[in-house]
Structure formats: structure tokens, C-alpha cells
Design a protein around this motif. Structure first.
Motif, short mmCIF file in Angstrom:
data_model
loop_
_atom_site.label_atom_id
_atom_site.label_comp_id
_atom_site.label_asym_id
_atom_site.label_seq_id
_atom_site.Cartn_x
_atom_site.Cartn_y
_atom_site.Cartn_z
N ASP A 138 -17.74 14.31 4.55
CA ASP A 138 -17.64 15.69 4.85
C ASP A 138 -16.98 15.79 6.02
N ALA A 139 -16.16 14.49 6.79
CA ALA A 139 -15.96 14.53 8.25
C ALA A 139 -14.51 15.52 8.15
N GLN A 140 -14.47 16.49 9.29
CA GLN A 140 -13.34 16.92 9.65
C GLN A 140 -12.24 15.80 10.30
N GLY A 141 -11.03 15.98 10.15
CA GLY A 141 -9.98 14.91 10.57
C GLY A 141 -9.55 13.82 9.66
N LYS A 142 -9.83 14.03 8.48
CA LYS A 142 -9.49 13.18 7.50
C LYS A 142 -7.89 13.30 7.17
N ARG A 143 -7.16 12.33 7.07
CA ARG A 143 -5.83 12.44 7.22
C ARG A 143 -5.21 11.70 5.97
N ALA A 144 -5.69 10.83 5.33
CA ALA A 144 -5.13 10.18 4.11
C ALA A 144 -6.31 9.40 3.52
N ILE A 145 -5.93 8.97 2.37
CA ILE A 145 -6.42 7.52 1.80
C ILE A 145 -5.40 6.55 1.69
N ILE A 146 -5.55 5.41 2.10
CA ILE A 146 -4.48 4.41 2.10
C ILE A 146 -4.89 3.49 0.87
N LEU A 147 -4.17 3.38 -0.10
CA LEU A 147 -4.51 2.66 -1.45
C LEU A 147 -3.57 1.37 -1.54
N GLY A 198 0.82 -1.19 0.01
CA GLY A 198 -0.04 0.13 0.03
C GLY A 198 0.68 1.24 -0.05
N ARG A 199 0.24 2.34 -0.37
CA ARG A 199 0.99 3.61 -0.07
C ARG A 199 -0.07 4.61 0.54
N VAL A 200 0.45 5.80 0.95
CA VAL A 200 -0.29 6.87 1.49
C VAL A 200 -0.65 8.02 0.54
N VAL A 201 -1.90 8.26 0.37
CA VAL A 201 -2.30 9.13 -0.54
C VAL A 201 -2.86 10.41 0.46
N ARG A 202 -2.03 11.53 0.67
CA ARG A 202 -2.11 12.49 1.45
C ARG A 202 -3.18 13.39 1.27
N LEU A 203 -3.99 13.99 2.24
CA LEU A 203 -5.16 14.76 2.04
C LEU A 203 -4.63 15.96 1.24
N GLY A 204 -5.65 16.61 0.54
CA GLY A 204 -5.39 17.80 -0.27
C GLY A 204 -4.83 17.33 -1.54
N CYS A 205 -3.86 16.33 -1.98
CA CYS A 205 -3.39 16.27 -2.96
C CYS A 205 -4.30 15.73 -4.20
N PRO A 206 -4.07 15.85 -5.51
CA PRO A 206 -4.80 15.77 -6.50
C PRO A 206 -5.52 14.28 -6.52
N GLU A 207 -4.64 13.44 -6.23
CA GLU A 207 -5.02 11.94 -6.39
C GLU A 207 -6.16 11.52 -4.91
N PHE A 208 -5.74 12.07 -4.01
CA PHE A 208 -6.81 12.26 -2.67
C PHE A 208 -8.12 12.60 -3.02
N ASN A 209 -8.05 13.84 -3.65
CA ASN A 209 -9.41 14.51 -4.27
C ASN A 209 -10.12 13.58 -5.03
N GLN A 210 -9.47 12.94 -6.26
CA GLN A 210 -10.04 12.26 -7.18
C GLN A 210 -10.75 10.86 -6.27
N LEU A 211 -9.75 10.23 -5.67
CA LEU A 211 -10.38 9.11 -4.91
C LEU A 211 -11.62 9.34 -4.20
N LEU A 212 -11.67 10.38 -3.36
CA LEU A 212 -12.78 10.83 -2.45
C LEU A 212 -13.80 10.97 -3.14
N GLU A 213 -13.69 11.77 -4.25
CA GLU A 213 -14.97 12.16 -5.14
C GLU A 213 -15.48 10.82 -5.99
N ASP A 214 -14.70 10.05 -6.51
CA ASP A 214 -15.08 8.83 -7.04
C ASP A 214 -15.59 7.56 -6.30
N HIS A 215 -15.13 7.45 -5.23
CA HIS A 215 -15.39 6.40 -4.21
C HIS A 215 -16.18 6.67 -2.90
N PHE A 216 -16.23 7.79 -2.57
CA PHE A 216 -16.63 8.15 -0.99
C PHE A 216 -17.66 9.20 -0.87
N GLN A 217 -18.39 9.69 -1.99
CA GLN A 217 -19.39 10.60 -1.91
C GLN A 217 -20.62 10.01 -1.08
#
Length: 257
Positions: free
Chosen positions: A120-129, A95-114
Motif C-alpha cells: 500500500d506504499a505511495q511511491g511505487k514506480r515499477a516492478i522489475i521482472l 530483465g524488463r520494466v513493468v510500469r506502475l498501473g499497467c495490467p501486468e503490474f497490477n497482476q504481479l502486485l496482487e499475486d506476489h506482494f499482498q
């Protein structure tokens, strides 16, 4: 009993979606280091395809998973059935760490977690892929029945009271190092000195020649973390050698006077 597969089948994907809790296990390369297992709740995991999963990681007082993945990439997921037919499932991969705020994080968030309660939770730190190379199932006959009552809101409520500046301060206080002294949170939002390379798709893990080389100049906090990363006997030996060398240098100076 136990069986192994090369991918996550459609039936397995549907079963994973029904589970309310899973665990991730990681470890540093150093054999003296701490093996970490973390439970994950909420609607936080997604199966992207038959050999790839990701989960949305909330902040916490530890940073073990991220630190271990940044060092060596190894990760195992474990699910188990607490209702219905018995089953334990392990997903083994890297696995790898996709950090909060980077383009890949934003894309994964929109594609899979809407549709997730964490979107919308505060405190998100990363997506682990994670890329999965082995899928193992076993009987789970000893796993007890438990009744699911709902997600525990405490962590989400705790971080909902913090703005971005408070989150940065929390990460700096709690997430600077792993238990073994490996570098922890590395995030642009925390300032230039906290920026670390966000490993991209297909990039191999690049191991530093040493932790101290990766961490930079010696500081009081670095020394503390480094001491924590060793055994008591090793630290005592190094300290004794240092004292002996210091005493020898001091004796030589006095003699030359």
C-alpha cells in the motif's frame, strides 16, 4: 568455492527469502557509461519460479536501473549472508520494466506482494521482472557479520506525503534521464509525451538506432543530457568542430557581401 547452476533451487529460494538486503547491477551498452549498483531493502523481492524473480521498485532520485533495462535488459542480483553460514549468491539474467498501473503490474502486485510492507506504499514506480539464466554461489568468507534491526522507514515516509500529482512532478524532475542521458521514466500517468512502450513477456529488447532518434527533436534538456553522456575530450572536439564550421559559414557570408 564458486559454483554455477542453471536455476534457483528450492533451498536457494528459502535462503533468498531470509535475506534483508540485496543489490542489483546494470550498465548501458556504451563502454564510457556508468555501471550502476543499487541496494534494495524492505520486503521487496519475490522468486516466481526457478528461473524468474521480480522486485517492487520504489521511487528514488535516480533512474539508472530502469534506463539500462529499457536499453539492453542486462541485470545481475547479488545477495550475501550477514548472519549464519557464509554465502554470496548472484542471479544473472535479463530483465524488463513493468510500469506502475499497467495490467501486468497490477497482476504481479496482487499475486506476489499482498503480504509485503510495500503493498500500500505511495511511491511505487515499477516492478522489475527478470528471467534468470545463471545462478552463482561463492564462499562469502570476507563478508562481515551484521545485526538486522529492521527496515528504515525514511523513504516510505517521504513519499507517503505526496499525492499522485506530486509524484508525477517528482518523476519529471528527478527521473527524466539516466546519468548517461538515456531516457528515464516513461509513464502514462505523466502525460502523452511521457508514454513509452512497456515491453511484454518474451519480447526482445529493441535498441534504438541512436539515443537522439529515440528521444525525438533536439531540445535544450536533450542537449544537456547528450553532453553529459560523452567524455570531456569528445565534447570539446565536437564543440571545436562546430565553432570552426560556424566561423567558416560566417566568413563565406561576409565575403559574398
Amino acid at each position: 568455492m564458486g559454483q554455477w547452476y542453471e536455476s534457483i533451487s528450492p533451498d536457494f529460494i528459502e535462503w533468498i527469502k531470509k535475506q534483508k538486503i540485496f543489490f542489483v547491477a546494470t550498465a548501458p551498452l556504451d563502454g564510457r557509461g556508468c555501471v550502476n549498483t543499487s541496494p534494495k531493502g524492505h520486503d521487496s523481492i519475490r522468486v516466481i519460479n526457478s528461473n524468474q524473480v521480480c522486485y517492487l521498485e520504489l521511487s528514488g532520485s535516480g533512474i539508472e536501473t530502469q534506463s539500462h533495462l529499457e536499453e539492453n535488459g542486462r541485470i545481475t542480483f547479488m545477495f550475501m549472508a550477514f548472519e549464519g553460514g557464509p554465502r554470496i549468491m548472484r542471479l544473472i539474467g535479463t530483465g524488463r520494466v513493468v510500469r506502475l498501473g499497467c495490467p501486468e503490474f497490477n497482476q504481479l502486485l496482487e499475486d506476489h506482494f499482498q503480504d509485503s510492507d510495500l503493498y500500500d506504499a505511495q511511491g511505487k514506480r515499477a516492478i522489475i521482472l527478470a528471467d534468470i539464466r545463471k545462478v552463482g554461489t561463492s564462499c562469502g568468507y570476507a563478508v562481515p557479520y551484521y545485526e538486522y534491526k529492521g527496515p528504515r522507514p525514511t523513504l516510505v515516509n517521504f513519499f507517503s506525503k505526496k499525492d499522485d500529482a506530486a509524484m508525477d512532478a517528482y518523476w519529471k524532475l528527478k527521473n527524466k534521464f539516466s546519468l548517461d542521458g538515456l531516457p528515464g521514466m516513461r509513464h502514462e500517468m505523466m502525460g502523452p509525451e511521457w508514454v513509452g512502450k512497456n515491453r511484454g513477456p518474451g519480447e526482445p529488447v529493441m535498441l534504438p538506432s541512436s539515443w537522439m532518434a529515440a528521444e525525438g527533436p533536439m531540445t535544450a534538456s536533450n542537449i544537456t543530457a547528450w553532453i553529459k553522456s560523452g567524455t570531456g575530450a569528445a565534447n570539446l572536439t565536437i564543440l571545436s568542430v562546430g565553432i570552426a564550421i560556424g566561423a567558416g559559414v560566417n566568413a563565406l557570408i561576409n565575403r559574398r557581401r
